[in-house]
Enzyme design. Structure first.
Site, PDB file in Angstrom:
ATOM      1  N   SER A 113       0.856  -1.179  -0.202  1.00 14.93           N
ATOM      2  CA  SER A 113      -0.044  -0.068  -0.110  1.00 14.93           C
ATOM      3  C   SER A 113       0.824   1.213  -0.090  1.00 14.93           C
ATOM      4  O   SER A 113       2.171   1.386   0.298  1.00 14.93           O
ATOM      5  CB  SER A 113      -0.963   0.071   1.214  1.00 14.93           C
ATOM      6  OG  SER A 113      -0.260  -0.052   2.480  1.00 14.93           O
ATOM      7  N   GLY A 167     -15.023  21.089   8.155  1.00 11.17           N
ATOM      8  CA  GLY A 167     -14.822  20.260   9.341  1.00 11.17           C
ATOM      9  C   GLY A 167     -16.107  19.699  10.343  1.00 11.17           C
ATOM     10  O   GLY A 167     -17.222  20.421   9.684  1.00 11.17           O
ATOM     11  N   CYS A 183     -17.293  25.850   3.831  1.00 14.51           N
ATOM     12  CA  CYS A 183     -18.089  25.236   4.465  1.00 14.51           C
ATOM     13  C   CYS A 183     -18.339  25.627   6.115  1.00 14.51           C
ATOM     14  O   CYS A 183     -18.807  26.646   6.463  1.00 14.51           O
ATOM     15  CB  CYS A 183     -17.850  23.725   4.296  1.00 14.51           C
ATOM     16  SG  CYS A 183     -19.502  22.653   4.529  1.00 14.51           S
ATOM     17  N   LEU A 184     -17.472  24.785   6.945  1.00 13.58           N
ATOM     18  CA  LEU A 184     -17.532  24.813   8.538  1.00 13.58           C
ATOM     19  C   LEU A 184     -16.888  26.473   8.492  1.00 13.58           C
ATOM     20  O   LEU A 184     -17.133  27.252   9.471  1.00 13.58           O
ATOM     21  CB  LEU A 184     -16.781  23.963   9.223  1.00 13.58           C
ATOM     22  CG  LEU A 184     -16.730  24.254  10.930  1.00 13.58           C
ATOM     23  CD1 LEU A 184     -18.055  24.242  11.261  1.00 13.58           C
ATOM     24  CD2 LEU A 184     -15.878  23.066  11.409  1.00 13.58           C
ATOM     25  N   ARG A 244     -24.593  19.510   6.957  1.00  8.38           N
ATOM     26  CA  ARG A 244     -26.094  19.253   7.526  1.00  8.38           C
ATOM     27  C   ARG A 244     -26.740  20.781   7.955  1.00  8.38           C
ATOM     28  O   ARG A 244     -27.633  20.980   7.856  1.00  8.38           O
ATOM     29  CB  ARG A 244     -25.988  18.606   8.707  1.00  8.38           C
ATOM     30  CG  ARG A 244     -25.932  16.998   8.374  1.00  8.38           C
ATOM     31  CD  ARG A 244     -26.036  16.018   9.889  1.00  8.38           C
ATOM     32  NE  ARG A 244     -25.338  14.964   9.713  1.00  8.38           N
ATOM     33  CZ  ARG A 244     -25.618  14.021   9.010  1.00  8.38           C
ATOM     34  NH1 ARG A 244     -26.549  13.893   8.390  1.00  8.38           N
ATOM     35  NH2 ARG A 244     -25.032  12.987   8.902  1.00  8.38           N
ATOM     36  N   HIS A 260     -17.856  23.380  -1.334  1.00  2.00           N
ATOM     37  CA  HIS A 260     -16.669  23.199  -1.190  1.00  2.00           C
ATOM     38  C   HIS A 260     -16.144  23.609  -2.662  1.00  2.00           C
ATOM     39  O   HIS A 260     -15.906  22.561  -3.840  1.00  2.00           O
ATOM     40  CB  HIS A 260     -16.292  21.839  -1.006  1.00  2.00           C
ATOM     41  CG  HIS A 260     -16.563  21.381   0.367  1.00  2.00           C
ATOM     42  ND1 HIS A 260     -15.606  21.396   1.433  1.00  2.00           N
ATOM     43  CD2 HIS A 260     -17.724  21.003   1.123  1.00  2.00           C
ATOM     44  CE1 HIS A 260     -16.271  21.368   2.452  1.00  2.00           C
ATOM     45  NE2 HIS A 260     -17.344  21.055   2.497  1.00  2.00           N
ATOM     46  N   GLU A 312     -13.146  23.782  -3.696  1.00  5.32           N
ATOM     47  CA  GLU A 312     -11.991  22.999  -3.856  1.00  5.32           C
ATOM     48  C   GLU A 312     -12.063  21.547  -4.701  1.00  5.32           C
ATOM     49  O   GLU A 312     -11.163  21.127  -5.400  1.00  5.32           O
ATOM     50  CB  GLU A 312     -11.166  22.521  -2.549  1.00  5.32           C
ATOM     51  CG  GLU A 312     -11.737  21.762  -1.574  1.00  5.32           C
ATOM     52  CD  GLU A 312     -12.790  22.269  -0.762  1.00  5.32           C
ATOM     53  OE1 GLU A 312     -13.479  23.276  -1.060  1.00  5.32           O
ATOM     54  OE2 GLU A 312     -13.041  21.644   0.373  1.00  5.32           O
TER      55      GLU A 312
HETATM   56  N1  GLN Z   1     -19.992  20.439  10.156  1.00  7.71           N
HETATM   57  C1  GLN Z   1     -20.676  21.308   9.227  1.00  7.71           C
HETATM   58  C2  GLN Z   1     -22.049  20.984   8.773  1.00  7.71           C
HETATM   59  O1  GLN Z   1     -22.310  19.685   9.020  1.00  7.71           O
HETATM   60  C3  GLN Z   1     -19.830  21.733   8.143  1.00  7.71           C
HETATM   61  C4  GLN Z   1     -19.434  20.454   7.292  1.00  7.71           C
HETATM   62  C5  GLN Z   1     -18.042  20.751   6.433  1.00  7.71           C
HETATM   63  O2  GLN Z   1     -17.427  21.579   6.688  1.00  7.71           O
HETATM   64  N2  GLN Z   1     -18.111  19.817   5.371  1.00  7.71           N
HETATM   65  O3  GLN Z   1     -22.845  21.622   8.299  1.00  7.71           O
END
Ligand code: GLN
Length: 550
Positions: free
Chosen positions: A33, A369, A396-397, A480, A525, A527
Site C-alpha cells: 500500500s 470540518g 463550509c464550516l 448538514r 466546497h 476546492e
Molecule cells: N459540520 C458542518 C455541517 O455539517 C460543516 C461541514 C463541512 O465543513 N463539510 O454543516
C-alpha cells in the site's frame, strides 16, 4: 468445428453495443500500500485520454463500508464528493483532476456495495432458487458493475485501480473477477511494486518478485511493472524484474521520486509508456502530447514570487484530509506563476494563545470540518483576518464560523453559535434545516447530508460575481447545517453581503464583506472542482488578493 451440411443462419447482430470493437481494460494492482497506485491509474488514463481515446476510470475499494461517507478523516484522509452526491475515497478526486472529467458513484466499487447489491437481489428472489455464492454471484456482480460503466460511457479504455495489496484476503474476489474478465475481454494488467534501496545503495527486487508470484498464483500475469523507487530504476534492477517476473524489459517502467505529482505522466512518456500501451493492445502506435500540462507545471517551477497562506484547521496534523484544498492552491500556482507556501496552523494552538501576527500571512483559509473542537480558535483567526484586512476564505464550516464571528463581534449577538456545537443558546445563527433534523434525530448518518452539486445564483456587483463572471453556477456540498435565514437581515444590515443564493430553497451559499480587500465564505466546497488547467475562480481571486497583500 463447423458441421457440414445445412449451416445454421447466424442471427444478425443489432448495431450498437455488441458491434462496438469492444473496450480495452487495464487493471492496476499493487504489491504494497502507499505506492501511489492512484497516481499511476490517473497518469495511465491521462496519457490515453491525450491520445484521443474516450477513457474512464474506476476505483475498487475492498472495504466493507458502502461508501467513504462515514469514515474518519484521521483514518482515511479526505472524503471526496462527486457532483451526483457520492462520498468517495480521495482517489476519485485524483482521477477527476488528472482527467478534467466529472465522475459519479458508479466509478467507485466497494465490497460493501457489491455485497449489499447481491444480498438485495437474493432477498428479492432474483437468483431463482440458486445457492448464492461468492463465485460466481459476487464476481459476476463486480464484472457487471465494471461493464456497466464502460457501456454507459461508450469507453474505449477503462482503467481500474484495485485497492489494497495483492495477497490480501480482502481483495481476492476482485482479483478473481478481473482474472475472469481477461478471459472474455481485451485486458492488460499493470502491477505497481516497491523497490527499496538498502544499505549498499542497491535496488532490491526480491519483494517485487514475491508480489508478482502472489499475483500469478491467482492466475494473473502482469503485462507491465511500475517500479516505485526513490532513484531512477537501474538497468540491473530492470533486467532482474523482467527476468524473474516474466515481464518484457521494455514494459518495466521506473516511477521514481518526482517534485510534483502532475509530473508523473510526463515521466512515463519519457519511457515511451504511451507507445508501449498501444502496442500491447495492438493499436496504431503514436506519441502523446502533454505540452500545455508541462508548461503549467513549469510556470510554477520557474516562479520567483512566494506568498504565505495560513490554513487553520482541526486536522492540521493530518494533511491528507485537506488534499483537494492543497491541490486547488497548486492549480493557482500553475495559473498565476507563483509559489504558495501553506502554513498548517492547529486551531487549538490559537485557542491556547498562539498569535497569528507571529506569522507573516498573506491570506487565511479556514476549511471545512465537523464538531466543536478547535472552533473558538478558528473564530479567533477569522476575527484577526477581518479586522486586519487579511484576505480570508472560509469553506463550509469555515463559512459558518465566519457568520458566527460576525454575528458575535459585529452584530453584538454574544452567544451566536451553531446547533452542531451546543443545544444551549438563544442565537443559532447556524442551524439544521427541517429534513436534516429528522435524519439526525433518527441517527441516520450514512449519505444523509446535503451532498453533491446544487445550483447557486450569484448576485451581480459582488466579489463572487467578479470571480465567476456569471450568474448561474453549480458547486458541490457536504454538510448538514446552514445559515439560519432568520438572521439574514441583521447580518446584512451590518455589512455582510449574501452574494450567492440557492434559488430552490433560498439558502445562503456565499457570503462576503463589503469593506474588506477579500473576505468570503462559501457553504459549498469550491476546492472539489479545481483542476490543474482550470483553477477555481474563487481560489484564484483569493490568491490575487493575497498577492496584493504582500
Ligand atoms: N459540520 C458542518 C455541517 O455539517 C460543516 C461541514 C463541512 O465543513 N463539510 O454543516
Amino acid at each position: 468445428m463447423q458441421k457440414h451440411g445445412k449451416m445454421k443462419r447466424k442471427k444478425m447482430k443489432k448495431p450498437g453495443k455488441e458491434n462496438r470493437k469492444g473496450a480495452n481494460y487495464i487493471f492496476i494492482t499493487g504489491g504494497m500500500s502507499g505506492l501511489g497506485k492512484g497516481l499511476v491509474t490517473a497518469s495511465t488514463a491521462k496519457i490515453l485520454q491525450s491520445l484521443g481515446f474516450n477513457v474512464t476510470v474506476i476505483k475498487i475499494d475492498p472495504y466493507l463500508n458502502v461508501d467513504a461517507g462515514t469514515m474518519s478523516p484521521f483514518e482515511h484522509g479526505e472524503v471526496f464528493v462527486t457532483s451526483d452526491g457520492y462520498e468517495s475515497d480521495q482517489d476519485l478526486g485524483v482521477y477527476e483532476r488528472f482527467l478534467n472529467k466529472n465522475l459519479t458513484r458508479d466509478h467507485n466499487i466497494t465490497t460493501g456495495r457489491i455485497f449489499w447489491q447481491v444480498l438485495q437481489k437474493e432477498r428479492a428472489g432474483k437468483y431463482l432458487g440458486k445457492t448464492v455464492q461468492p463465485i460466481p454471484h459476487i464476481t459476476n456482480e463486480i464484472k457487471g458493475e465494471i461493464k456497466k460503466v464502460v457501456d454507459e460511457e461508450n469507453a474505449d479504455f477503462v482503467v481500474v485501480e484495485i485497492g489494497g495489496t495483492v495477497g490480501d484476503i480482502e481483495n481476492a474476489l476482485f482479483l478473481e473477477a478481473i482474472r475472469q474478465l481477461a478471459f472474455t475481454e481485451k485486458v492488460k494488467f499493470i502491477h505497481v511494486v516497491y523497490i527499496p534501496e538498502l544499505i549498499l545503495k542497491e535496488q532490491k527486487t526480491k519483494m517485487a518478485q514475491h508480489s508478482v508470484k502472489r499475483l500469478r498464483e491467482v492466475g494473473i500475469e502482469p503485462d507491465f511493472l511500475i517500479a516505485r523507487t526513490a532513484k531512477p530504476l537501474t538497468e540491473e534492477a530492470r533486467k532482474k524484474l523482467s527476468l524473474f517476473c516474466n515481464v518484457k524489459l521494455s514494459n518495466v517502467i521506473s516511477s521514481h521520486d518526482i517534485s510534483d505529482i502532475y509530473r508523473l505522466p510526463l515521466l512515463f512518456l519519457e519511457q515511451d509508456y504511451d507507445i508501449l500501451l498501444l502496442r500491447e493492445f495492438g493499436l496504431p502506435e503514436q506519441k502523446a502530447n502533454l505540452s500545455s500540462w508541462k508548461r503549467a507545471i513549469e510556470r510554477k517551477e520557474n516562479a520567483k514570487k512566494t506568498i504565505n497562506i495560513g490554513i487553520v484547521g482541526k486536522y492540521s496534523k493530518l494533511r491528507d484530509s485537506y488534499i483537494s484544498i492543497e491541490q486547488a492552491f497548486k492549480h493557482c500556482e500553475y495559473a498565476l506563476g507563483l509559489h504558495i507556501n501553506l502554513e498548517w496552523i492547529d486551531a487549538e494552538k490559537i485557542e491556547n494563545g498562539f498569535l497569528l501576527n507571529n506569522l507573516s500571512l498573506n491570506g487565511i483559509l479556514v476549511p471545512g470540518g465537523f464538531g466543536e473542537r478547535g472552533a473558538e480558535g478558528k473564530i479567533k483567526a477569522i476575527r484577526y483576518a477581518r479586522e486586519n484586512g487579511i484576505p480570508f476564505l472560509g469553506l463550509c464550516l469555515g463559512f459558518q464560523l465566519a457568520a458566527i464571528e460576525f454575528a458575535r463581534n459585529v452584530c453584538g449577538l454574544k452567544d451566536a453559535t451553531s446547533a452542531e456545537f451546543t443545544k444551549k443558546s438563544k442565537n443559532f445563527v447556524i442551524d439544521v434545516m427541517g429534513d436534516q433534523e429528522v435524519l439526525l434525530r433518527e441517527k441516520k448518518y450514512g449519505a444523509t447530508m446535503r451532498l453533491g452539486a446544487y445550483p447557486c445564483r450569484v448576485k451581480k456587483g459582488t466579489l463572487a460575481f467578479k470571480a465567476y463572471g456569471k450568474e448561474q453556477i453549480s458547486e458541490r456540498h457536504r454538510h448538514r447545517y446552514e445559515i439560519n435565514n432568520e438572521y439574514r437581515d441583521i447580518l446584512e444590515s451590518k455589512g455582510m453581503v449574501f452574494s450567492g443564493i440557492n434559488p430552490e430553497r433560498d439558502l445562503v451559499e456565499i457570503a462576503e464583506l463589503k469593506d474588506h480587500p477579500f473576505f468570503m465564505g462559501t457553504q459549498f466546497h469550491p476546492e472539489l472542482k479545481s483542476r490543474p488547467l482550470r483553477p477555481h475562480p474563487l481560489f484564484c481571486e483569493f490568491i490575487k488578493a493575497a498577492i496584493r497583500k504582500r
